[in-house]
Design an enzyme around this catalytic site. Sequence first.
Site, PDB file in Angstrom:
ATOM      1  N   SER A  59      22.997  34.188  16.872  1.00 37.04           N
ATOM      2  CA  SER A  59      22.993  34.435  15.432  1.00 37.04           C
ATOM      3  C   SER A  59      24.414  34.319  14.885  1.00 37.04           C
ATOM      4  O   SER A  59      25.320  35.027  15.340  1.00 37.04           O
ATOM      5  CB  SER A  59      22.479  35.853  15.135  1.00 37.04           C
ATOM      6  OG  SER A  59      22.874  36.218  13.822  1.00 37.04           O
TER       7      SER A  59
ATOM      8  N   HIS B 168      20.669  30.458  15.064  1.00 38.57           N
ATOM      9  CA  HIS B 168      19.921  31.416  14.231  1.00 38.57           C
ATOM     10  C   HIS B 168      20.773  31.796  13.031  1.00 38.57           C
ATOM     11  O   HIS B 168      21.910  32.261  13.183  1.00 38.57           O
ATOM     12  CB  HIS B 168      19.603  32.658  15.075  1.00 38.57           C
ATOM     13  CG  HIS B 168      18.702  33.652  14.418  1.00 38.57           C
ATOM     14  ND1 HIS B 168      17.321  33.519  14.378  1.00 38.57           N
ATOM     15  CD2 HIS B 168      18.986  34.814  13.775  1.00 38.57           C
ATOM     16  CE1 HIS B 168      16.805  34.577  13.746  1.00 38.57           C
ATOM     17  NE2 HIS B 168      17.780  35.372  13.383  1.00 38.57           N
TER      18      HIS B 168
HETATM   19  C1  DX5 Z   1      19.626  41.527  12.028  1.00 42.95           C
HETATM   20  C2  DX5 Z   1      19.526  40.039  12.346  1.00 42.95           C
HETATM   21  C3  DX5 Z   1      19.771  39.767  13.810  1.00 42.95           C
HETATM   22  C4  DX5 Z   1      21.168  40.187  14.245  1.00 42.95           C
HETATM   23  C5  DX5 Z   1      21.312  40.079  15.731  1.00 42.95           C
HETATM   24  O1  DX5 Z   1      19.130  41.756  10.742  1.00 42.95           O
HETATM   25  O2  DX5 Z   1      18.250  39.545  12.028  1.00 42.95           O
HETATM   26  O3  DX5 Z   1      19.620  38.364  14.067  1.00 42.95           O
HETATM   27  O4  DX5 Z   1      22.112  39.335  13.630  1.00 42.95           O
HETATM   28  O5  DX5 Z   1      22.585  40.569  16.050  1.00 42.95           O
HETATM   29  P1  DX5 Z   1      22.797  41.365  17.418  1.00 42.95           P
HETATM   30  O6  DX5 Z   1      22.389  40.373  18.496  1.00 42.95           O
HETATM   31  O7  DX5 Z   1      24.256  41.682  17.439  1.00 42.95           O
HETATM   32  O8  DX5 Z   1      21.890  42.555  17.372  1.00 42.95           O
HETATM   33 ZN    ZN Z   2      17.797  37.325  12.582  1.00 46.23          ZN
END
Ligand code: DX5
Ligand code: ZN
Length: 229
Positions: A11, A36
Site C-alpha cells: 500500500s 494498492h
Molecule cells: C487502511 C488501508 C490499508 C493500510 C495498510 O485504511 O486500507 O491498506 O494502508 O497499512 P498497514 O499494512 O501498515 O496496516
Molecule cells: Zn487499503
Amino acid sequence: MFDRSIKIAPSILAADFANFGDECRAIEAQGADWVHVDVMDGHFVPNLTFGPAMCAAIRPHIKGVMDVHLMISPVDVYLEAYAKAGADILTAHVEAGPHIHRTLQAIRGLGKKAGVALNPGTGVEAVTGLLDMVDLVCVMTVNPGFGGQSFLDSQLSKIAQLRAMIGDRPIHIEIDGGITTTTAPLAAKAGADALVAGSAVFKGGSADQPAAYGANIRAIRAAAEAALG
Ligand code: DX5
Ligand code: ZN
C-alpha cells in the site's frame, strides 16, 4: 485457471508522499504483485489521501495491477474518474452507501475488476448476494483510515467463512491492514490470496535504497506460503 496463489500488494499509503512514481517503480522491481492505492475522502474514513489526478500521475510508473481501494462515500460519483485514471481493480466499501449492487454493476460497466470491501464490523452475509458481481472481496483487518495499525485476529473466522462461501468462484480474497510476517500466515491459512501490506513492506527502505522492500516482500510471501504447506 484462476490464480489463487499468494499476491503481495504494497500500500503506497506507507510510501514517501513526495516520491510516488519512484516508489511504485521500486516496489514492482522488488517483487510487488499489485500496487494498492488507498483512496480516502476524510468523510467515510478520518483521513484524506489521493484523488483521481494522483492516480493518473502514478499510472505510467506501474507496470502491473493498480488496485484502488475506495474508502469514500458517496462512491458512485467518482468511479469513472478513477477508472479513467487507470485503475485495474476498483474496490468499494459495502458500507459506503445503500446501493452496493449498483456500484459493482457500474464498476464492471467501466470495464474494471470489481471489488467489495468489508469493515471489521460487517459480517460476510453482506456479500452473499454479490458473489456473481465481484472479482475480489477485501476483508479489512484494521479499521480503515491509517497504516501501521495492529491486525484484528477477530477477522480470521470471517475470512474462513468467506473462503467457504466463495468455493471455486474466480474471486480473490484480499486482506488489508496489519499484514506482517506474523499475520500473513494466519490470513493465508484462513483462505486469503491477496495480502495488502504498507508499513511491513516500506519499513527500512526508500526508492533509492529499495533492497529492504524486496526483503520485506519476500519475507511476507514466504511466511504466507509456508502456512499453505
Ligand atoms: C487502511 C488501508 C490499508 C493500510 C495498510 O485504511 O486500507 O491498506 O494502508 O497499512 P498497514 O499494512 O501498515 O496496516
Ligand atoms: Zn487499503
